[in-house]
Each structure stands twice: as C-alpha cells, then as structure tokens.
Scaffold this motif. Sequence first.
Motif, PDB file in Angstrom:
ATOM      1  N   PHE A 126      17.652  56.213 -15.281  1.00  0.00           N
ATOM      2  CA  PHE A 126      18.223  56.005 -16.093  1.00  0.00           C
ATOM      3  C   PHE A 126      18.183  55.320 -17.736  1.00  0.00           C
ATOM      4  O   PHE A 126      17.850  54.083 -17.990  1.00  0.00           O
ATOM      5  CB  PHE A 126      18.391  53.827 -15.106  1.00  0.00           C
ATOM      6  N   ASN A 127      17.703  56.036 -17.921  1.00  0.00           N
ATOM      7  CA  ASN A 127      17.473  56.419 -19.323  1.00  0.00           C
ATOM      8  C   ASN A 127      18.078  56.892 -20.099  1.00  0.00           C
ATOM      9  O   ASN A 127      18.556  58.451 -20.540  1.00  0.00           O
ATOM     10  CB  ASN A 127      15.924  57.455 -19.139  1.00  0.00           C
ATOM     11  N   LEU A 128      19.017  55.961 -20.848  1.00  0.00           N
ATOM     12  CA  LEU A 128      20.647  56.523 -21.321  1.00  0.00           C
ATOM     13  C   LEU A 128      20.030  56.962 -22.913  1.00  0.00           C
ATOM     14  O   LEU A 128      20.686  57.755 -23.054  1.00  0.00           O
ATOM     15  CB  LEU A 128      20.969  54.882 -21.949  1.00  0.00           C
ATOM     16  N   VAL A 166      19.873  60.349 -21.982  1.00  0.00           N
ATOM     17  CA  VAL A 166      20.734  61.052 -21.877  1.00  0.00           C
ATOM     18  C   VAL A 166      21.675  61.894 -23.024  1.00  0.00           C
ATOM     19  O   VAL A 166      22.309  62.472 -23.528  1.00  0.00           O
ATOM     20  CB  VAL A 166      21.893  60.216 -20.469  1.00  0.00           C
ATOM     21  N   ILE A 179      19.415  65.594 -19.421  1.00  0.00           N
ATOM     22  CA  ILE A 179      20.231  64.411 -19.248  1.00  0.00           C
ATOM     23  C   ILE A 179      20.807  64.587 -18.094  1.00  0.00           C
ATOM     24  O   ILE A 179      20.559  63.558 -17.750  1.00  0.00           O
ATOM     25  CB  ILE A 179      21.466  65.809 -19.824  1.00  0.00           C
ATOM     26  N   MET A 180      20.300  65.488 -16.927  1.00  0.00           N
ATOM     27  CA  MET A 180      19.849  65.268 -15.781  1.00  0.00           C
ATOM     28  C   MET A 180      18.698  64.452 -15.274  1.00  0.00           C
ATOM     29  O   MET A 180      19.259  63.381 -14.256  1.00  0.00           O
ATOM     30  CB  MET A 180      20.151  65.978 -14.681  1.00  0.00           C
ATOM     31  N   TYR A 181      18.308  64.598 -15.998  1.00  0.00           N
ATOM     32  CA  TYR A 181      16.675  63.576 -15.064  1.00  0.00           C
ATOM     33  C   TYR A 181      17.018  63.099 -15.766  1.00  0.00           C
ATOM     34  O   TYR A 181      16.841  61.435 -15.288  1.00  0.00           O
ATOM     35  CB  TYR A 181      15.304  64.016 -15.838  1.00  0.00           C
ATOM     36  N   GLY A 182      17.087  62.075 -17.187  1.00  0.00           N
ATOM     37  CA  GLY A 182      17.557  61.095 -18.118  1.00  0.00           C
ATOM     38  C   GLY A 182      18.786  60.127 -17.072  1.00  0.00           C
ATOM     39  O   GLY A 182      18.306  59.079 -16.892  1.00  0.00           O
ATOM     40  N   SER A 183      19.866  60.579 -16.536  1.00  0.00           N
ATOM     41  CA  SER A 183      21.024  60.002 -15.795  1.00  0.00           C
ATOM     42  C   SER A 183      19.903  59.378 -14.190  1.00  0.00           C
ATOM     43  O   SER A 183      20.509  58.465 -13.933  1.00  0.00           O
ATOM     44  CB  SER A 183      21.620  60.369 -15.957  1.00  0.00           C
ATOM     45  N   GLN A 184      19.143  60.441 -13.435  1.00  0.00           N
ATOM     46  CA  GLN A 184      18.843  59.857 -12.555  1.00  0.00           C
ATOM     47  C   GLN A 184      17.235  58.490 -12.781  1.00  0.00           C
ATOM     48  O   GLN A 184      17.456  58.090 -11.725  1.00  0.00           O
ATOM     49  CB  GLN A 184      17.543  60.835 -11.900  1.00  0.00           C
TER      50      GLN A 184
END
Length: 196
Positions: free
Chosen positions: A163-165, A168, A156-161
Amino acid sequence: SLAYHMEITFYEVFISFIIGTFIGIAIATILWCNKFLAKVFDPYLTVLNSLPKVSLGPIIIIVAGAGIKSIIIMALFISVIITIMNVYQAFISTDINKIRLMRSFKANKWQIYTKLILPSNFKNIINVCKVSLSLTFIGVIMGEFLVSKAGVGYLIMYGSQVFNLNLVITGIILLAFMASLLYYLILFIEKRLSNR
C-alpha cells in the motif's frame, strides 16, 4: 535503487523488442514468399492473437523457469504475432503493378523483396515497430508482475502489496519516461534511414 530497476526493465524490453521484431519480420517474409503457408497459418495466428497471454504465464514459468527468460518469452508472445500480421499485411498490400513490372524484367523473388517490398514498406515497418514497442513493454511488465524480483514492474507490484502509493506512481512515471525514450529512439532511426 531506481536506476537498478530501470536498467533491468530496459534490458528486458530491449532484448524482447529486438528479438520480437526480427522474428516477426522474418516470419512475415516467409509467409509472403509462400502463399500456401500463409493460408495455413492465418487462422492460427488469429486464434493465438485472441488468447489472453496472462493465462499462459504459469505455463511459461514451468517451462522456462522464474527469471528473465520467462519475462522475455511473455513479451514475445504478446508482440510477435501482431508484428507478423501487420508486416505481412503491408507486404501483400504492395502495388501489384510494380511487382508485375519487375517480373516483366525477369526479377526473381529476392530482387522483388529487397528492391521493392522492403523499401516501399519502410514506413509501415517503422509504424509496426512503434506498436511492437508498446506491446513489448506490456509483456515485460506483465512478466515482472508474475515472476520478477527486480524491475519497474516489480516495484509497482511491491508498492501495491504494501500500500505504498508513492512507489506505484513513481513506477508508472518511470515506465512512461522509458517508453518515451525508446519511442524517440525509433523516430531518430527513422529520420536517419529516411535521409539515405
């Protein structure tokens, strides 16, 4: 890849939940046995519970290192205090007349604890376990946000960094699925023990 990250998070949650529940019930039992200790520690437990646990993250990382150990300690900080307070409150709320009746038959504290306190608070302990499970999940995910290189919280953190919704949302759905599995596991254990 998703299975690997789920396995890491499951492991962290399971270990944290088992350790936290054991420690919480053990300390609540000690406080129930010793009224003086209960009075001494009551304000400290309230203060510790009110502290924002995320602020302790850097200290935990410095002391325990950036790894699974830090994540488990973070989860324990969040879940154990609530477990202690709720289980202790359930213990001291046991029907005083039943306790007096057992004392009139010369029952010692251990007999009162094993024959009355624990059995009469079975439902309360199961409910505390449900709350503790959710808090453990929160602690593990917070820990993974801070230090992990694997796990659903890390995804989730990596996806937010980046911008991979999709990543997340997938992580959030996986967390809901995992929490549901563990919740129904507790319900299953409750039914099995209730039928005995």
